[in-house]
Design an enzyme around this catalytic site. Sequence first.
Site, PDB file in Angstrom:
ATOM      1  N   SER A  17      -5.746 -42.491  19.350  1.00 22.97           N
ATOM      2  CA  SER A  17      -5.353 -43.123  20.152  1.00 22.97           C
ATOM      3  C   SER A  17      -4.562 -41.991  21.488  1.00 22.97           C
ATOM      4  O   SER A  17      -5.302 -40.527  21.943  1.00 22.97           O
ATOM      5  CB  SER A  17      -3.943 -43.507  19.772  1.00 22.97           C
ATOM      6  OG  SER A  17      -2.452 -43.830  20.473  1.00 22.97           O
ATOM      7  N   TYR A  64       3.368 -41.667  14.383  1.00 21.50           N
ATOM      8  CA  TYR A  64       2.218 -42.271  14.751  1.00 21.50           C
ATOM      9  C   TYR A  64       1.464 -41.086  15.539  1.00 21.50           C
ATOM     10  O   TYR A  64       0.151 -40.664  16.039  1.00 21.50           O
ATOM     11  CB  TYR A  64       2.383 -43.198  16.135  1.00 21.50           C
ATOM     12  CG  TYR A  64       1.034 -43.997  16.397  1.00 21.50           C
ATOM     13  CD1 TYR A  64       0.328 -45.019  15.304  1.00 21.50           C
ATOM     14  CD2 TYR A  64       0.407 -44.161  17.242  1.00 21.50           C
ATOM     15  CE1 TYR A  64      -0.602 -45.390  15.576  1.00 21.50           C
ATOM     16  CE2 TYR A  64      -0.606 -44.620  18.092  1.00 21.50           C
ATOM     17  CZ  TYR A  64      -1.791 -45.252  17.194  1.00 21.50           C
ATOM     18  OH  TYR A  64      -2.058 -45.942  17.607  1.00 21.50           O
TER      19      TYR A  64
END
Length: 258
Positions: free
Chosen positions: A149, A162
């Site tokens: 990400s 995350y």
Amino acid sequence: MTAMKGQLFDLTGRTALVTGSSRGLGRAMAEGLAEAGAAVVLNGADAGRLREAAAEMRTAGRTVHEACFDVTDEAAVIAAFEALDAQGIAVDILVNNAGIQFRRPMVELDTADWRRVIETNLTSAFVIGREAARRMIPRGRGKIINIGSLTSDAARATVAPYTVAKGGIKMLTRAMTAEWAPHGIQANAIGPGYMLTDMNQALVDDPKFNAWVTGRTPSRRWGRPEELIGTAVFLASAASDYVNGQIIYVDGGMLAVL
């Protein structure tokens, strides 16, 4: 042996397992790998949605297998690989795509939610990668593509677990390279930018956040799931045989600018 130029991106004869592939980014990458010639093993925890996705791809003429399991259930992961073994299905390409998001300030974050995100986004990639590598190593070849990400490289408030998980994906990829590259395995990662997916729909619908994404991204727009296909096919193919331990950001240039 080096592939001929016309065969560099040809995945004919290869089988790719893509986790979390009944929809979203995983489905797009599975479609792209299939179009490049690979048989695909779709994965998801929702059996009905998985069957529907597999049926749609078969209708389009793709070779599709199904592996319904929760990526956080280690026993189920091991059983799934054993079931593939029993069917004579060898996973040549693994895409560790399954993931979840959870937004909350750290001072309000329960440890159970922290662990849930870490287990789903990071630990599962280790477990599934380990099971794939145990089979790739004797064959002397394999491709592992972990999905990172923007938060593999930069933090944003309210998504701490995350961020930590996706930062871990970058280093897990390097750890895989350190141990498995001598066995002919290439482990790399893709770092998607802000993509138009179900997981991000609430952000797309938020005028303030949508304006931030489009203003902050040099390309001035959100990415589309199919825009990951080219990078996925490259990392799955002979074209990337000397690429190892890298993360390629597909982010419209967001990380390149201040």
